[in-house]
Scaffold this active site. Structure first.
Site, PDB file in Angstrom:
ATOM      1  N   THR A   1      15.695  22.952   4.621  1.00  0.00           N
ATOM      2  CA  THR A   1      16.506  22.649   5.804  1.00  0.00           C
ATOM      3  C   THR A   1      17.884  23.319   5.767  1.00  0.00           C
ATOM      4  OG1 THR A   1      17.250  20.602   4.755  1.00  0.00           O
ATOM      5  CG2 THR A   1      15.361  20.452   6.239  1.00  0.00           C
TER       6      THR A   1
ATOM      7  N   GLY B   1       0.789  -1.229   0.000  1.00  0.00           N
ATOM      8  CA  GLY B   1       0.000   0.000   0.000  1.00  0.00           C
ATOM      9  C   GLY B   1       0.818   1.273   0.000  1.00  0.00           C
ATOM     10  N   GLY B   2       2.147   1.172   0.118  1.00  0.00           N
ATOM     11  CA  GLY B   2       2.996   2.361   0.152  1.00  0.00           C
ATOM     12  C   GLY B   2       3.215   2.961  -1.226  1.00  0.00           C
TER      13      GLY B   2
ATOM     14  N   SER C   1       1.914  -8.148   9.186  1.00  0.00           N
ATOM     15  CA  SER C   1       3.199  -7.494   9.409  1.00  0.00           C
ATOM     16  C   SER C   1       4.327  -8.412   8.978  1.00  0.00           C
ATOM     17  CB  SER C   1       3.356  -7.140  10.897  1.00  0.00           C
ATOM     18  OG  SER C   1       4.686  -6.767  11.190  1.00  0.00           O
TER      19      SER C   1
ATOM     20  N   LYS D   1      20.142   6.209   1.298  1.00  0.00           N
ATOM     21  CA  LYS D   1      20.518   6.550   2.673  1.00  0.00           C
ATOM     22  C   LYS D   1      21.239   5.402   3.378  1.00  0.00           C
ATOM     23  CE  LYS D   1      16.835   9.965   3.103  1.00  0.00           C
ATOM     24  NZ  LYS D   1      16.533   9.958   1.675  1.00  0.00           N
TER      25      LYS D   1
END
Length: 639
Positions: free
Chosen positions: A475, A289-290, A344, A412
């Protein structure tokens, strides 16, 4: 009276139209005969009346059949005028045939004269009413806003027609195609883009609408860059594929897409790589669903898998995705069974049971916590989900006999300065270790940077801040990021997964990095506004710098080391990474598990630093629960 007529029911309007057309046909025939004989005194017998009756009934029947009485005059198009013309031609033909069979006293040239007169009497009032309604609508909407359309092709023409019923008025067309410049397009002269400053001054236009159709992103970026200094708002019409598919309408004007700003054209997908692990196979997507997971599912459906298992923790996201995919399958020549399952990735037994039950062959593991500051404040859960969720899902895949397992990783994970990046690098190490332990399941890791339109993207945030008048928050003035569209990323993930040989770390070519403050400035300029600063104190929107968030880096990297090689795909590279043996990896996982169980966030961070993740940081621990527990314990000691 006009207002009452316009607001009457459709039935009333149709009856009025039928009565008028009957009168107009009668009058047209009378005028045609008068013009032919040169006299108003014409003989009328039963034969002439019979011919008139036949002509009226046949013409009205033809008009009804052609849908002329279903047309709404205020939205009348050239197609509606064509209907009037062909209907009138048919009426003239019926008049000629009817007069022949009734042997009425109607000269042979009368039907030709009748055709001309009927066109005037039948079509003229319709054009007049259309014009009156458009004028009244214009007064109702107020003063029209002058806009310039960039692009004098099919899209530009359709856009002009759609804008006629709005408070926008197209005052000029511009096009960089030399063959179109100087021509008259919809009664408006097409001009060169070099004339834009003069056109803007002349008409006071504050908005340029791009009608570029299927123009490549690279060319769009050049056009948009040329429009930036003009101080006008730049928006775009939907692309032709969206119009054809029904996903958008021509009047759905929107802000310029960020991919147009980046100017990178997508590379055509390799069909063999796209289908290799999907077509006629059972595929499972975790985190379906992301942002990335859902786009993976959309791309997977197009490759005709036998079965697609959607595994998602969020109930609403799963429901929405299932409905969308079922809609996509309508009208397809193939059938794919869609299986939506809640759960999960940390529940290893459930994951294994699902894989065994449905005989899963390919897994795309997109389930992860990716928001850097949130994971910094939720260290234990971030590590549990990103590291152990990946491990448990991978172990379940091995026992269930899954053929291919693809981890969706991140830039990252390269020399990370935050828990999120370190946890993703640790997940990569887990899969590299499992690849050494066995060879039945092929593990592949795919790294890429930020995706446009995801839940954490800066683009929608900037648009909202500009909409409310600012300030736009960045930022750091030097922060840069790689960007890629979600469909492009998902397509490359699928192709990269098919290229893996086991334990591979594949890196997607993200193009040139983008300076975030430059992106913010461009978005402000393309909204027709100026940046407020020392050079321009009277500007519209101010850019403020909020400082780097916990764990955030100025520059993102995609590779570790210099041992990089190409692949058969121009946009996918292979990185040779340092990795541990499985016993070494398992020892770290056991230690990390104990630290998580004890909620020792300092120990969790220490273990991630000791592991070969490249993780370094000088920031204080930010886990909200751990900080509260530590502060409470200190207060007790003081007391």
């Amino acid at each position: 009276m006009l207002k009452a007529l316009f607001e009457s029911s459709r039935t009333t309007k149709r009856l009025i139209s039928l009565a008028y057309d009957s009168l107009a046909i009668t009058l047209s025939l009378y005028i045609a005969i008068c013009l032919r004989l040169g006299s108003f005194d014409i003989p009328v017998t039963e034969r002439e009346l019979g011919t008139l009756a036949i002509t009226i009934l046949a013409t009205l029947g033809a008009f009804v059949k052609m849908g002329m009485y279903r047309a709404i005059l205020r939205y009348m198009t050239p197609q509606a005028l064509n209907t009037v013309f062909f209907g009138t031609c048919f009426s003239a033909l019926i008049l000629a045939v009817g007069s022949f069979f009734t042997q009425s006293f109607i000269p042979r040239s009368v039907p030709f004269i009748y055709l001309t007169v009927a066109l005037i009497l039948l079509g003229g009032p319709r054009l007049l009413v259309h014009h009156i309604v458009m004028v009244l609508n214009g007064k109702h909407l107020g003063k029209s806003e002058p806009v310039i359309v960039y692009g004098a092709g099919y899209t530009g023409h359709q856009l002009r027609l759609a804008l006629k019923a709005t408070n926008y008025k197209v005052v000029a067309f511009v096009d960089d195609d030399l063959t179109r410049q100087g021509s008259v397009f919809a009664n408006i002269r097409v001009q060169s883009p070099a004339e834009l400053p003069r056109i803007i001054r002349k008409y006071g236009a504050t908005r340029v609408l791009l009608a570029l159709g299927n123009t490549p992103h690279s060319r769009r970026a050049q056009i948009i860059k040329g429009l930036e200094p003009l101080g006008v708002s730049v928006q775009t019409a939907p692309a032709i594929p969206d119009l054809i598919s029904g996903r958008a309408r021509i009047e759905h004007i929107r802000d310029v897409d960020i991919e147009d700003l980046l100017g990178r054209d997508p590379v055509k997908a390799n069909d063999q790589l796209m289908s290799a692990c999907i077509t006629d196979k059972v595929v499972m997507v975790t985190g379906a669903g992301g942002s990335i997971g859902s786009e993976l599912c959309r791309q997977i459906i197009l490759q005709a898998p036998r079965r697609l298992v959607l595994f998602e923790l969020n109930e609403f996201s799963l429901y929405r995705l299932e409905a969308e995919l079922k809609h996509m399958l309508e009208g397809q020549s193939f059938s794919t069974e869609i299986i939506p399952l809640l759960g999960s990735v940390q529940k290893e037994h459930r994951v294994e049971t699902i894989m065994r039950t449905f005989s899963v062959q390919t897994v795309y593991h997109a389930a992860a916590y990716k928001h850097v500051p949130l994971v910094e404040h939720n260290i234990v859960e971030g590590v549990r989900n990103n590291v152990y969720g990946t491990w448990y899902t991978a172990e379940a895949a091995i026992r269930a006999g899954v053929e291919s397992f693809v981890l969706v990783s991140t830039d990252k994970a390269v020399r990370p300065t935050n828990i999120m990046g370190a946890s993703k690098r640790m997940a990569e190490l887990v899969l590299q270790g499992l690849s050494q332990r066995q060879t039945d399941t092929r593990f592949t890791m795919v790294r890429f940077g930020n995706v446009l339109g995801s839940s954490g993207s800066v683009v929608p945030l900037f648009r909202q801040q500009i909409k409310v008048g600012g300030p736009v928050t960045v930022t750091h003035p030097e922060i840069i990021r790689y960007f890629m569209t979600i469909p492009e990323a998902a397509e490359l993930v699928i192709q990269a997964g098919a290229m893996g040989t086991g334990g591979d770390v594949l890196v997607l070519d993200m193009g040139e990095p983008v300076k975030i403050v430059d992106l913010a400035k461009r978005m402000i300029h393309l909204s027709g506004l100026t940046v407020k600063g020392e050079d321009e104190p009277d500007g519209d929107i101010e850019i403020t710098y909020t400082g780097l968030r916990p764990g955030e880096k100025l520059y993102e990297e995609l590779l570790i080391g210099d041992n990089v090689s190409g692949t058969i795909h121009d946009r996918i590279m292979r990185a040779e990474e340092y990795c541990l043996s499985w016993p070494e990896t398992r020892a770290i996982l056991d230690e990390l598990d104990r630290a998580c169980h004890d909620y020792s966030c300092d120990r969790v961070r220490e273990l991630l630093m000791l592991a070969p993740t490249g993780y370094t940081t000088e920031e204080d621990l930010g886990d909200a629960v751990w900080l509260h527990k530590s502060n409470t314990a200190k207060l007790r000691v003081i007391k």
